[in-house]
Every structure is written in structure tokens, then in C-alpha cells.
Design a protein around this motif. Structure first.
Motif, mmCIF file in Angstrom:
data_model
loop_
_atom_site.group_PDB
_atom_site.id
_atom_site.type_symbol
_atom_site.label_atom_id
_atom_site.label_comp_id
_atom_site.label_asym_id
_atom_site.label_seq_id
_atom_site.Cartn_x
_atom_site.Cartn_y
_atom_site.Cartn_z
ATOM 1 N N ALA A 1 2.122 8.146 11.030
ATOM 2 C CA ALA A 1 1.298 9.338 10.856
ATOM 3 C C ALA A 1 0.920 9.590 9.400
ATOM 4 C CB ALA A 1 2.017 10.560 11.429
ATOM 5 N N GLU A 2 1.806 9.294 8.456
ATOM 6 C CA GLU A 2 1.547 9.570 7.056
ATOM 7 C C GLU A 2 1.130 8.317 6.281
ATOM 8 O OE1 GLU A 2 4.890 11.599 5.420
ATOM 9 O OE2 GLU A 2 4.762 13.265 6.838
ATOM 10 N N LEU A 3 0.700 7.298 7.004
ATOM 11 C CA LEU A 3 0.242 6.074 6.359
ATOM 12 C C LEU A 3 -1.057 6.352 5.590
ATOM 13 C CD1 LEU A 3 1.280 3.080 6.481
ATOM 14 C CD2 LEU A 3 -0.540 2.669 8.145
ATOM 15 N N PRO A 4 -1.204 5.826 4.385
ATOM 16 C CA PRO A 4 -2.482 5.979 3.663
ATOM 17 C C PRO A 4 -3.576 5.180 4.372
ATOM 18 C CG PRO A 4 -1.031 4.466 2.506
ATOM 19 C CD PRO A 4 -0.208 5.072 3.609
ATOM 20 N N PRO A 5 -4.829 5.323 3.936
ATOM 21 C CA PRO A 5 -5.901 4.524 4.531
ATOM 22 C C PRO A 5 -5.495 3.057 4.600
ATOM 23 C CG PRO A 5 -6.817 6.085 2.983
ATOM 24 C CD PRO A 5 -5.323 6.192 2.847
ATOM 25 N N ALA A 6 -5.731 2.436 5.751
ATOM 26 C CA ALA A 6 -5.203 1.090 5.980
ATOM 27 C C ALA A 6 -6.259 0.183 6.594
ATOM 28 C CB ALA A 6 -3.982 1.161 6.900
ATOM 29 N N VAL A 7 -6.066 -1.109 6.393
ATOM 30 C CA VAL A 7 -6.918 -2.147 6.977
ATOM 31 C C VAL A 7 -6.013 -3.142 7.695
ATOM 32 C CG1 VAL A 7 -8.562 -4.013 6.517
ATOM 33 C CG2 VAL A 7 -8.659 -1.890 5.176
ATOM 34 N N THR A 8 -6.411 -3.534 8.888
ATOM 35 C CA THR A 8 -5.636 -4.511 9.648
ATOM 36 C C THR A 8 -6.209 -5.908 9.435
ATOM 37 O OG1 THR A 8 -4.919 -2.956 11.357
ATOM 38 C CG2 THR A 8 -4.973 -5.273 11.958
ATOM 39 N N VAL A 9 -5.316 -6.853 9.191
ATOM 40 C CA VAL A 9 -5.693 -8.260 9.012
ATOM 41 C C VAL A 9 -5.144 -9.059 10.178
ATOM 42 C CG1 VAL A 9 -5.476 -10.302 7.547
ATOM 43 C CG2 VAL A 9 -5.678 -8.024 6.498
ATOM 44 N N PHE A 10 -6.013 -9.780 10.873
ATOM 45 C CA PHE A 10 -5.619 -10.617 11.992
ATOM 46 C C PHE A 10 -5.784 -12.089 11.631
ATOM 47 C CE2 PHE A 10 -7.036 -6.813 14.490
ATOM 48 C CZ PHE A 10 -5.785 -6.492 14.998
ATOM 49 N N GLY A 11 -5.024 -12.939 12.308
ATOM 50 C CA GLY A 11 -5.144 -14.372 12.122
ATOM 51 C C GLY A 11 -3.965 -15.094 12.741
ATOM 52 N N SER A 12 -4.012 -16.400 12.718
ATOM 53 C CA SER A 12 -3.048 -17.219 13.443
ATOM 54 C C SER A 12 -1.645 -17.147 12.860
ATOM 55 C CB SER A 12 -3.512 -18.682 13.443
ATOM 56 O OG SER A 12 -2.532 -19.506 14.048
ATOM 57 N N ALA A 13 -0.659 -17.066 13.758
ATOM 58 C CA ALA A 13 0.746 -17.154 13.365
ATOM 59 C C ALA A 13 1.129 -18.584 13.017
ATOM 60 C CB ALA A 13 1.634 -16.643 14.500
ATOM 61 N N ARG A 14 0.294 -19.553 13.379
ATOM 62 C CA ARG A 14 0.624 -20.962 13.201
ATOM 63 C C ARG A 14 0.065 -21.551 11.908
ATOM 64 N NH1 ARG A 14 0.063 -23.222 19.442
ATOM 65 N NH2 ARG A 14 0.829 -21.317 20.456
ATOM 66 N N THR A 15 -0.495 -20.714 11.066
ATOM 67 C CA THR A 15 -1.047 -21.194 9.798
ATOM 68 C C THR A 15 0.083 -21.505 8.831
ATOM 69 O OG1 THR A 15 -3.025 -19.822 10.113
ATOM 70 C CG2 THR A 15 -2.561 -20.599 7.878
ATOM 71 N N LEU B 1 -9.211 -13.471 10.159
ATOM 72 C CA LEU B 1 -9.205 -14.848 9.669
ATOM 73 C C LEU B 1 -9.043 -15.796 10.859
ATOM 74 C CD1 LEU B 1 -8.085 -13.015 7.153
ATOM 75 C CD2 LEU B 1 -7.563 -15.255 6.183
ATOM 76 N N PRO B 2 -9.151 -17.116 10.635
ATOM 77 C CA PRO B 2 -9.022 -18.054 11.748
ATOM 78 C C PRO B 2 -7.742 -17.858 12.547
ATOM 79 C CG PRO B 2 -9.883 -19.182 9.824
ATOM 80 C CD PRO B 2 -9.536 -17.798 9.385
ATOM 81 N N GLY B 3 -7.889 -17.877 13.874
ATOM 82 C CA GLY B 3 -6.745 -17.685 14.759
ATOM 83 C C GLY B 3 -7.046 -18.158 16.161
ATOM 84 N N GLY B 4 -6.099 -17.924 17.055
ATOM 85 C CA GLY B 4 -6.215 -18.398 18.425
ATOM 86 C C GLY B 4 -6.554 -17.299 19.416
ATOM 87 N N PHE B 5 -6.005 -17.402 20.627
ATOM 88 C CA PHE B 5 -6.340 -16.462 21.686
ATOM 89 C C PHE B 5 -6.018 -15.018 21.296
ATOM 90 C CE2 PHE B 5 -5.792 -19.875 25.204
ATOM 91 C CZ PHE B 5 -7.098 -20.286 25.002
ATOM 92 N N GLY B 6 -4.856 -14.798 20.673
ATOM 93 C CA GLY B 6 -4.484 -13.436 20.299
ATOM 94 C C GLY B 6 -5.457 -12.842 19.310
ATOM 95 N N THR B 7 -5.883 -13.644 18.346
ATOM 96 C CA THR B 7 -6.850 -13.183 17.352
ATOM 97 C C THR B 7 -8.176 -12.861 18.011
ATOM 98 O OG1 THR B 7 -5.779 -14.538 15.656
ATOM 99 C CG2 THR B 7 -8.027 -13.811 15.216
ATOM 100 N N LEU B 8 -8.626 -13.716 18.926
ATOM 101 C CA LEU B 8 -9.884 -13.469 19.629
ATOM 102 C C LEU B 8 -9.787 -12.218 20.496
ATOM 103 C CD1 LEU B 8 -10.790 -17.110 20.715
ATOM 104 C CD2 LEU B 8 -11.856 -15.763 18.898
ATOM 105 N N ASP B 9 -8.634 -12.000 21.095
ATOM 106 C CA ASP B 9 -8.427 -10.810 21.914
ATOM 107 C C ASP B 9 -8.619 -9.558 21.071
ATOM 108 O OD1 ASP B 9 -7.467 -9.117 24.081
ATOM 109 O OD2 ASP B 9 -5.565 -9.027 22.997
ATOM 110 N N GLU B 10 -7.982 -9.502 19.911
ATOM 111 C CA GLU B 10 -8.107 -8.337 19.046
ATOM 112 C C GLU B 10 -9.540 -8.192 18.533
ATOM 113 O OE1 GLU B 10 -5.881 -6.263 18.889
ATOM 114 O OE2 GLU B 10 -3.942 -7.230 19.180
ATOM 115 N N LEU B 11 -10.173 -9.299 18.192
ATOM 116 C CA LEU B 11 -11.542 -9.260 17.680
ATOM 117 C C LEU B 11 -12.492 -8.647 18.692
ATOM 118 C CD1 LEU B 11 -13.925 -10.033 15.833
ATOM 119 C CD2 LEU B 11 -13.809 -12.346 16.822
ATOM 120 N N PHE B 12 -12.470 -9.164 19.916
ATOM 121 C CA PHE B 12 -13.435 -8.691 20.910
ATOM 122 C C PHE B 12 -13.107 -7.296 21.418
ATOM 123 C CE2 PHE B 12 -14.610 -13.195 21.076
ATOM 124 C CZ PHE B 12 -15.984 -13.066 21.007
#
Length: 247
Positions: free
Chosen positions: A43-57, A148-159
Motif C-alpha cells: 500500500a505504501e510502495l512508491p511509484p513502481a514499474v514491473t519488469v517481466f522476462g524469462s527466469a531461464r536467462t 524483456l525476452p521470455g516464455g509463456f509466463g512473460t507472454l501471459d503477463e504481456l497480453f
């Protein structure tokens, strides 16, 4: 003692044991508890940005280094950095954020049988059992996504993010794809197949920004954030002026 089917399978089956009638009310309480914990801690987090990408990198790869630079640049711009809390791209972004004094590095983990563990560069970490609870936290406490480049999980969040913006469930929410070579084929398919067959509108393409430059990715987020703040201020001023008019 080992069940022959999963709870989800029994729940979704049209016929079969009815133990879900007794199990699901308790499951609802567990889901509620996850929402309460997430809302309370973020709740008290400052303005934030989420970064997605592959766990296998792998550490040291070009994508890892890009993500680390991105996390650092976002933190220097005054944003908390949120990731899924795992290894690879997520670890790199959290690591970059931790390099900046006073920055906040957040990991929203998910319970999985493989790949996932909370990385060592998270200041605030929360583990979730349910994907949909975790996704709510990503959207509610972020002012944009950088993917960033990723797999199914990244595509899920993107779409899912694109769907929320397209349907006006969230507004002024930039979605940035970092890495034109990786994302180029997908974008061509979207243009040729989705747009070409009328499945999306031409303006839907404007929901996606593509770049290879970390600084440009951050600038897109900052510009959208400023535009949102300006719009909110104008709406407040208009409302105040309306109430100030003599009746």
C-alpha cells in the motif's frame, strides 16, 4: 494416500466427487488472505514499474545485463522495481535496483514446482499461491510494464496487460517491449494477422512501444506517468471550479 486427481480437475469436472462443495469455501478464505497480505504490504510502495522476462536467462548474458541496467535506470528515475521475484531477468532487474541507494526492489513470487525461488536482490518479497492474486498486485501497484525476452509466463503477463489497457480497465498504462529482434516476429504477426484480419483495431498497435534502448524505455514510462498526473490535476481543477461556481 496420493490423490489420483487434482483439486482443479475435480472442481472443473462435470461429474464426479462433490468434495469441492466443502473445500472451496475454505479456499476462498485463503485467497482473501493473499489479497489482504498483498494490499497491506504494498500500500505504501512508491511509484513502481514491473519488469517481466524469462527466469531461464543466464547471469552474464546480454539480456541479463540489459535487465540489470534497466532496474538501475528505473531506480535512478525514482521508481520502485517490481518483478516476479525469481531468477534470470527478474533477478537482474532487482539487482540493478538494489545498486541505487534508497531504491525499493520488490519480488512477487509464485508457488511453482520448478524454476522459482526468491532471488537475493529483493528488499520486499511476497509469495503467492494463486496467479490471479499476484497479477492483480502487478497491475494495481505499477504505473507501467517493461517486458524483456521470455516464455509463456512473460507472454501471459504481456497480453493480459494489453487486454486491460485495450478495454480501459487501466488507463495511461504504457507497455514497453525491450528487444526489437526478439519481439519483431510477434509484432509482425500481430500486424499481419490480427490487424490484417480485423481482430484488432489500428489504434491498438499504439498500445505497444518497442525499443532496444534502456533510457528510452524509462523515458516512455516517465512521459506516460507525467501525462497521467497532468490529466488527474486538470480533472481536479475542473471539479473544484465547478463546485466553486455560484448556484
Amino acid at each position: 494416500m496420493v490423490p489420483t486427481s487434482t483439486h482443479d480437475e475435480r472442481l472443473l469436472a462435470r461429474q464426479g466427487p462433490s468434495d469441492w462443495v466443502h473445500m472451496d469455501p475454505w479456499r476462498v478464505l485463503r485467497i482473501q488472505a493473499e489479497f489482504v497480505e498483498g494490499f497491506g504490504q504494498l500500500a505504501e510502495l512508491p511509484p513502481a514499474v514491473t519488469v517481466f522476462g524469462s527466469a531461464r536467462t543466464p547471469e552474464g548474458s546480454a539480456d541479463y545485463q540489459t535487465s540489470q541496467a534497466l532496474g538501475r535506470a528505473l531506480a535512478e528515475a525514482g521508481y520502485a522495481v517490481i518483478t516476479g521475484g525469481g531468477p534470470g531477468i527478474m533477478e537482474a532487474a532487482n539487482r540493478g535496483a538494489q545498486e541505487v541507494d534508497g531504491a525499493v526492489s520488490v519480488g512477487l513470487g509464485i508457488e511453482l514446482p520448478f524454476e522459482q525461488r526468491m532471488n537475493d536482490y529483493v528488499d520486499l518479497g511476497i509469495e503467492f499461491r494463486y496467479f490471479f492474486v499476484r497479477k492483480t498486485m502487478f497491475v494495481k501497484y505499477s504505473c507501467g510494464f517493461i517486458t524483456l525476452p521470455g516464455g509463456f509466463g512473460t507472454l501471459d503477463e504481456l497480453f493480459e496487460a494489453l487486454t486491460l489497457v485495450q478495454t480501459n480497465k487501466v488507463t495511461s498504462f504504457p507497455v514497453v517491449l525491450l528487444g526489437s529482434e526478439f519481439w519483431g516476429g510477434l509484432l509482425e504477426w500481430i500486424k499481419a494477422t490480427l490487424l490484417g484480419s480485423g481482430k484488432i483495431a489500428p489504434q491498438d498497435l499504439d498500445l505497444i512501444s518497442v525499443t532496444d534502448d534502456v533510457d528510452e524505455a524509462v523515458r516512455i514510462i516517465v512521459d506516460a506517468d507525467r501525462a497521467r498526473s497532468k490529466q488527474r490535476q486538470e480533472e481536479l481543477e475542473a471539479a473544484a471550479a465547478q463546485y466553486a461556481e455560484p448556484q
